[in-house]
Motif scaffolding. Structure first.
Motif, PDB file in Angstrom:
ATOM      1  N   LEU A   7       0.809  -1.213   0.000  1.00 36.65           N
ATOM      2  CA  LEU A   7       0.000   0.000   0.000  1.00 36.65           C
ATOM      3  C   LEU A   7       0.845   1.268   0.000  1.00 36.65           C
ATOM      4  N   ILE A   8       2.135   1.112   0.280  1.00 34.50           N
ATOM      5  CA  ILE A   8       3.014   2.279   0.331  1.00 34.50           C
ATOM      6  C   ILE A   8       3.704   2.530  -1.007  1.00 34.50           C
ATOM      7  N   CYS A   9       4.375   1.501  -1.537  1.00 35.09           N
ATOM      8  CA  CYS A   9       5.110   1.688  -2.794  1.00 35.09           C
ATOM      9  C   CYS A   9       4.465   0.985  -3.981  1.00 35.09           C
ATOM     10  N   LYS A  86       7.669  10.738   6.475  1.00 31.83           N
ATOM     11  CA  LYS A  86       7.321  12.035   5.887  1.00 31.83           C
ATOM     12  C   LYS A  86       6.737  11.860   4.499  1.00 31.83           C
ATOM     13  N   ASP A  87       7.347  10.985   3.712  1.00 35.52           N
ATOM     14  CA  ASP A  87       6.844  10.712   2.364  1.00 35.52           C
ATOM     15  C   ASP A  87       5.447  10.086   2.408  1.00 35.52           C
ATOM     16  N   ILE A  88       5.255   9.168   3.344  1.00 44.87           N
ATOM     17  CA  ILE A  88       3.959   8.491   3.476  1.00 44.87           C
ATOM     18  C   ILE A  88       2.870   9.480   3.865  1.00 44.87           C
ATOM     19  N   ILE A 100      -3.201   4.426   1.582  1.00 37.84           N
ATOM     20  CA  ILE A 100      -1.844   4.163   2.071  1.00 37.84           C
ATOM     21  C   ILE A 100      -1.827   3.950   3.585  1.00 37.84           C
ATOM     22  N   ILE A 101      -2.724   4.631   4.299  1.00 37.11           N
ATOM     23  CA  ILE A 101      -2.689   4.549   5.756  1.00 37.11           C
ATOM     24  C   ILE A 101      -3.214   3.208   6.256  1.00 37.11           C
TER      25      ILE A 101
END
Length: 236
Positions: A7-9, A86-88, A100-101
């Motif tokens: 879910l992040i990348c 920070k990017d997330i 993403i969370i």
């Protein structure tokens, strides 16, 4: 073999891979590469603000309570606000990637169930202009991961312009204002409140919310739970 995506990348994840020591039950939501870049806050933390710290109470909390003669709200955070986080957060809040969370949902729920499940969940509101710009309140999204009925007990009335660029001093000296939402229908007297927000930096926002809630005479205990703890490394 079933495959999922981080879910992040958004990289492909093979469900049978195991990295439980890093991510426990979240192997289908976050890849190994992303998990390794996150900093989970250990038990070596300030017992009040959750700042990573070798000792019971950090100097920030000691100074705050000594100078203001007020109790600082107890906050519990999951992660350090490092470069990856920070990017997330930017991808989530400013580029509209709400999914993403969900990568943190299991750990977030576990922390709540282990320590705060008897508390009424109250998300920190954002100003109506910010809500209109962003389209969602990140604290409310986190709150809904914990309960189907978070209580929007607070209204935010302070200005938001340029806040993301404020220094620590500006965050501490600029007033954050909250009011109690007088049109909320509460089924029974509220005794314990858990404030929910995404990032704890100086604690000023949580503190102001705490002070507004203190006007409700039935409330006996107010705590906070935040996804991320931001702090300057190298300080006390």
């Amino acid at each position: 073999m079933k495959r999922n995506h981080c879910l992040i990348c958004h990289a492909s994840i093979v469900e049978t891979l195991s990295f439980a020591s890093l991510w426990q039950k979240q192997s289908t939501t976050c890849c190994v590469h992303c998990a390794k870049q996150l900093e989970r806050i250990s038990e070596n933390r300030c017992l009040i603000c959750s700042k990573p710290y070798e000792g019971p109470i950090c100097s920030d909390c000691v100074t705050f309570e000594r100078q203001t003669n007020r109790k600082r709200v107890s906050n519990h955070s999951l992660y350090v606000y490092n470069e990856k986080m920070k990017d997330i957060i930017a991808q989530w809040k400013f580029r509209g990637d709400n999914a993403i969370i969900d990568a943190f949902q299991e750990e977030w729920r576990t922390m709540y169930q282990n320590a705060f499940r008897q508390y009424t969940v109250v998300p920190i509101p954002i100003h109506h202009t910010r809500l209109r710009e962003r389209g969602f309140n990140q604290a409310m999204q986190l709150a809904k991961m914990l309960t189907n009925e978070p209580l929007p007990l607070l209204i935010r009335t302070d200005a938001q312009t340029g806040k993301s660029k404020w220094s620590k001093r500006e965050r501490l000296t600029n007033e954050t204002h909250f009011q109690i939402h007088d049109k909320i229908n509460v089924k029974s007297p509220i005794k314990k409140v858990l404030l929910i927000d995404d990032i704890y930096t100086t604690g000023a926002t949580i503190q102001k919310a705490y002070e507004a809630l203190q006007t409700i005479t039935t409330i006996e205990d107010i705590r906070a739970m935040t996804l991320v703890r931001a702090y300057k490394k190298g300080g006390s």
